[in-house]
Design a protein around this motif. Sequence first.
Motif, PDB file in Angstrom:
ATOM      1  N   LEU A  73       0.831  -1.202   0.000  1.00 32.80           N
ATOM      2  CA  LEU A  73       0.000   0.000   0.000  1.00 32.80           C
ATOM      3  C   LEU A  73       0.863   1.248   0.000  1.00 32.80           C
ATOM      4  CD1 LEU A  73      -2.588  -1.077   2.742  1.00 32.80           C
ATOM      5  CD2 LEU A  73      -2.962  -1.069   0.265  1.00 32.80           C
ATOM      6  N   ASN A  74       0.434   2.242  -0.796  1.00 33.26           N
ATOM      7  CA  ASN A  74       1.098   3.541  -0.737  1.00 33.26           C
ATOM      8  C   ASN A  74       0.859   4.163   0.634  1.00 33.26           C
ATOM      9  OD1 ASN A  74       1.713   3.147  -3.409  1.00 33.26           O
ATOM     10  ND2 ASN A  74       0.143   4.543  -4.187  1.00 33.26           N
ATOM     11  N   ALA A  75       1.817   4.953   1.081  1.00 39.63           N
ATOM     12  CA  ALA A  75       1.651   5.589   2.389  1.00 39.63           C
ATOM     13  C   ALA A  75       2.559   6.796   2.513  1.00 39.63           C
ATOM     14  CB  ALA A  75       1.965   4.603   3.508  1.00 39.63           C
ATOM     15  N   LEU A  76       2.123   7.741   3.308  1.00 37.41           N
ATOM     16  CA  LEU A  76       3.010   8.806   3.760  1.00 37.41           C
ATOM     17  C   LEU A  76       3.751   8.273   4.969  1.00 37.41           C
ATOM     18  CD1 LEU A  76       0.567  11.849   3.564  1.00 37.41           C
ATOM     19  CD2 LEU A  76       2.571  11.481   2.119  1.00 37.41           C
ATOM     20  N   GLU A  77       5.062   8.435   4.974  1.00 36.00           N
ATOM     21  CA  GLU A  77       5.853   7.889   6.074  1.00 36.00           C
ATOM     22  C   GLU A  77       6.686   8.986   6.732  1.00 36.00           C
ATOM     23  OE1 GLU A  77       7.724   3.952   5.815  1.00 36.00           O
ATOM     24  OE2 GLU A  77       9.637   4.965   6.236  1.00 36.00           O
ATOM     25  N   LEU A  78       6.538   9.085   8.046  1.00 33.51           N
ATOM     26  CA  LEU A  78       7.313  10.030   8.847  1.00 33.51           C
ATOM     27  C   LEU A  78       8.134   9.219   9.834  1.00 33.51           C
ATOM     28  CD1 LEU A  78       8.073  12.792  10.059  1.00 33.51           C
ATOM     29  CD2 LEU A  78       5.923  12.722  11.344  1.00 33.51           C
ATOM     30  N   SER A  79       9.439   9.337   9.756  1.00 33.28           N
ATOM     31  CA  SER A  79      10.328   8.614  10.660  1.00 33.28           C
ATOM     32  C   SER A  79      11.133   9.607  11.473  1.00 33.28           C
ATOM     33  CB  SER A  79      11.265   7.697   9.874  1.00 33.28           C
ATOM     34  OG  SER A  79      12.170   7.043  10.750  1.00 33.28           O
ATOM     35  N   ILE A  80      11.182   9.399  12.785  1.00 37.12           N
ATOM     36  CA  ILE A  80      11.904  10.292  13.692  1.00 37.12           C
ATOM     37  C   ILE A  80      12.870   9.442  14.501  1.00 37.12           C
ATOM     38  CG2 ILE A  80      11.687  11.921  15.605  1.00 37.12           C
ATOM     39  CD1 ILE A  80       8.730  12.299  14.552  1.00 37.12           C
ATOM     40  N   LEU A  81      14.156   9.697  14.333  1.00 37.36           N
ATOM     41  CA  LEU A  81      15.183   8.895  14.989  1.00 37.36           C
ATOM     42  C   LEU A  81      15.770   9.664  16.171  1.00 37.36           C
ATOM     43  CD1 LEU A  81      16.364   6.073  14.443  1.00 37.36           C
ATOM     44  CD2 LEU A  81      18.299   7.193  13.353  1.00 37.36           C
ATOM     45  N   ILE A  82      15.560   9.124  17.371  1.00 36.33           N
ATOM     46  CA  ILE A  82      16.074   9.750  18.590  1.00 36.33           C
ATOM     47  C   ILE A  82      17.487   9.265  18.892  1.00 36.33           C
ATOM     48  CG2 ILE A  82      15.622  10.168  21.044  1.00 36.33           C
ATOM     49  CD1 ILE A  82      13.504  11.265  19.151  1.00 36.33           C
ATOM     50  N   GLU A  83      17.739   7.982  18.631  1.00 32.82           N
ATOM     51  CA  GLU A  83      19.055   7.384  18.842  1.00 32.82           C
ATOM     52  C   GLU A  83      19.403   6.504  17.650  1.00 32.82           C
ATOM     53  OE1 GLU A  83      21.308   7.688  21.206  1.00 32.82           O
ATOM     54  OE2 GLU A  83      20.200   8.860  22.691  1.00 32.82           O
ATOM     55  N   GLY A  84      20.710   6.406  17.359  1.00 28.75           N
ATOM     56  CA  GLY A  84      21.186   5.453  16.374  1.00 28.75           C
ATOM     57  C   GLY A  84      21.304   5.985  14.966  1.00 28.75           C
ATOM     58  N   GLU A  85      21.294   5.056  14.016  1.00 29.13           N
ATOM     59  CA  GLU A  85      21.438   5.381  12.600  1.00 29.13           C
ATOM     60  C   GLU A  85      20.610   4.388  11.794  1.00 29.13           C
ATOM     61  OE1 GLU A  85      25.337   6.561  10.370  1.00 29.13           O
ATOM     62  OE2 GLU A  85      25.087   4.403  10.085  1.00 29.13           O
ATOM     63  N   LYS A  86      19.945   4.891  10.775  1.00 25.18           N
ATOM     64  CA  LYS A  86      19.093   4.055   9.929  1.00 25.18           C
ATOM     65  C   LYS A  86      19.480   4.311   8.476  1.00 25.18           C
ATOM     66  CE  LYS A  86      14.166   3.557   8.716  1.00 25.18           C
ATOM     67  NZ  LYS A  86      12.800   3.964   9.107  1.00 25.18           N
ATOM     68  N   ILE A  87      19.772   3.258   7.754  1.00 22.18           N
ATOM     69  CA  ILE A  87      20.172   3.384   6.356  1.00 22.18           C
ATOM     70  C   ILE A  87      19.087   2.795   5.462  1.00 22.18           C
ATOM     71  CG2 ILE A  87      21.881   2.725   4.625  1.00 22.18           C
ATOM     72  CD1 ILE A  87      23.917   2.555   6.923  1.00 22.18           C
ATOM     73  N   ILE A  88      18.685   3.549   4.450  1.00 22.05           N
ATOM     74  CA  ILE A  88      17.655   3.101   3.515  1.00 22.05           C
ATOM     75  C   ILE A  88      18.309   2.877   2.154  1.00 22.05           C
ATOM     76  CG2 ILE A  88      15.458   3.663   2.418  1.00 22.05           C
ATOM     77  CD1 ILE A  88      14.933   5.577   4.754  1.00 22.05           C
ATOM     78  N   ARG A  89      18.153   1.676   1.634  1.00 21.91           N
ATOM     79  CA  ARG A  89      18.753   1.321   0.343  1.00 21.91           C
ATOM     80  C   ARG A  89      17.640   0.972  -0.640  1.00 21.91           C
ATOM     81  NH1 ARG A  89      23.312  -2.781   1.202  1.00 21.91           N
ATOM     82  NH2 ARG A  89      24.301  -0.856   1.942  1.00 21.91           N
ATOM     83  N   VAL A  90      17.562   1.739  -1.718  1.00 17.41           N
ATOM     84  CA  VAL A  90      16.554   1.517  -2.754  1.00 17.41           C
ATOM     85  C   VAL A  90      17.279   1.254  -4.061  1.00 17.41           C
ATOM     86  CG1 VAL A  90      14.527   2.474  -3.905  1.00 17.41           C
ATOM     87  CG2 VAL A  90      15.010   3.100  -1.536  1.00 17.41           C
ATOM     88  N   SER A  91      16.837   0.246  -4.805  1.00 15.41           N
ATOM     89  CA  SER A  91      17.541  -0.180  -6.016  1.00 15.41           C
ATOM     90  C   SER A  91      17.670   0.937  -7.045  1.00 15.41           C
ATOM     91  CB  SER A  91      16.839  -1.386  -6.637  1.00 15.41           C
ATOM     92  OG  SER A  91      15.487  -1.079  -6.935  1.00 15.41           O
ATOM     93  N   SER A  92      16.686   1.829  -7.095  1.00 16.15           N
ATOM     94  CA  SER A  92      16.696   2.893  -8.103  1.00 16.15           C
ATOM     95  C   SER A  92      17.584   4.074  -7.711  1.00 16.15           C
ATOM     96  CB  SER A  92      15.270   3.390  -8.348  1.00 16.15           C
ATOM     97  OG  SER A  92      14.706   3.914  -7.156  1.00 16.15           O
ATOM     98  N   PHE A  93      18.158   4.045  -6.495  1.00 11.00           N
ATOM     99  CA  PHE A  93      19.009   5.142  -6.038  1.00 11.00           C
ATOM    100  C   PHE A  93      20.478   4.798  -6.269  1.00 11.00           C
ATOM    101  CE2 PHE A  93      15.963   6.905  -2.545  1.00 11.00           C
ATOM    102  CZ  PHE A  93      15.013   7.122  -3.523  1.00 11.00           C
ATOM    103  N   LYS A  94      21.273   5.798  -6.579  1.00 12.25           N
ATOM    104  CA  LYS A  94      22.708   5.597  -6.774  1.00 12.25           C
ATOM    105  C   LYS A  94      23.428   5.410  -5.444  1.00 12.25           C
ATOM    106  CE  LYS A  94      23.096   8.154 -11.132  1.00 12.25           C
ATOM    107  NZ  LYS A  94      23.736   9.300 -11.820  1.00 12.25           N
ATOM    108  N   SER A  95      22.908   5.999  -4.376  1.00 14.74           N
ATOM    109  CA  SER A  95      23.551   5.885  -3.071  1.00 14.74           C
ATOM    110  C   SER A  95      22.508   5.678  -1.985  1.00 14.74           C
ATOM    111  CB  SER A  95      24.380   7.151  -2.764  1.00 14.74           C
ATOM    112  OG  SER A  95      23.563   8.297  -2.784  1.00 14.74           O
ATOM    113  N   ASP A  96      22.972   5.220  -0.825  1.00 18.84           N
ATOM    114  CA  ASP A  96      22.076   4.987   0.302  1.00 18.84           C
ATOM    115  C   ASP A  96      21.607   6.302   0.912  1.00 18.84           C
ATOM    116  OD1 ASP A  96      22.583   2.323  -0.054  1.00 18.84           O
ATOM    117  OD2 ASP A  96      24.028   2.161   1.582  1.00 18.84           O
ATOM    118  N   LEU A  97      20.424   6.256   1.524  1.00 23.14           N
ATOM    119  CA  LEU A  97      19.918   7.388   2.290  1.00 23.14           C
ATOM    120  C   LEU A  97      20.195   7.102   3.762  1.00 23.14           C
ATOM    121  CD1 LEU A  97      16.454   7.808   0.512  1.00 23.14           C
ATOM    122  CD2 LEU A  97      18.590   9.002  -0.005  1.00 23.14           C
TER     123      LEU A  97
END
Length: 321
Positions: A73-97
Amino acid sequence: MEIVIVNNKETPLQKILQLQNKSVDCGIKTSVYAINSSYGKGSITNYYFDGLLININNGRFKEDVIFTSKQNLNALELSILIEGEKIIRVSSFKSDLVLEKNESYFIYDDNQTKQIIFHKEKPIKEVKIRMYDDFIRKHKMQTLLSKDKILCLKKTNRNFTRQLTTKMEEIVTEILINSQKGLLKRIFLESKTLELLHLELDFQTKKKYNSDNILKKAYKVENIIQTNLHEQISIEQLARRVLLNQNILKNEFKKLFGDTIFNYTKKLRMNKAKKLLTHTQKPIYEIADIVGYKNPTHFTAAFKKTEQKTPKKYRKTQIGL
């Protein structure tokens, strides 16, 4: 989430996250999972009602973990990171977010397969909110789901995150410590989501002006450093003061002033110390404190590394003794 990869081995999600409790109260479906002790420690709590999913992650993993996600399902996503690190890898992207501590992102997730990576032994404290069709229609937000909008994940660039504001931190803290149940919990979670959404949409409307403001913010940081040499202010704190992503601040500051924030600050401290050594009779321990070194020994070592002589010898050469 479909697949979890730990140490390059595919592992069923059920082995890592073990369901502890599941309940329904006033329409809120609550699921609490514990992280299997073989893989780490902590918990993940999900609240779902009326197209709104609030996910609270609090734990750490013993090894690097990759979650492969394919949402239906499509969705609006809001992520809030208080501690740590989160890496998002999408095949269509040249680099990680990369989402870092005290940062957030707000995107339109349009069903792209992606991987979420958490590094081993790094504590994770995250509040992630996904808003599906029912919630979006209820609050008349359909225009935000258009694929030509800036929120679309395909249009996300390296500046997709932003520093948390004090107000956002307050709201997230309220969500984390809230102990209400039933209808009160439902109203509370929806109201806090709308508060965060208001802050994010207000930010998005002003985002086009950010490039014009980055220069001003870099100068503001330089002014903060100049007027607070007696304080040890971290880059994270500087970024939060001017509401700028840490990486953007570091890059723009170096472009503008020709040096890193750390080296620039150290040079300012040493220059002020030299003036005080030359033109005053203040004791060295007091000068050290004035330029941000609470330990005189650390100041002496830093000064000697820069000037090739101790503060005491420098003072003597300046007054001709």
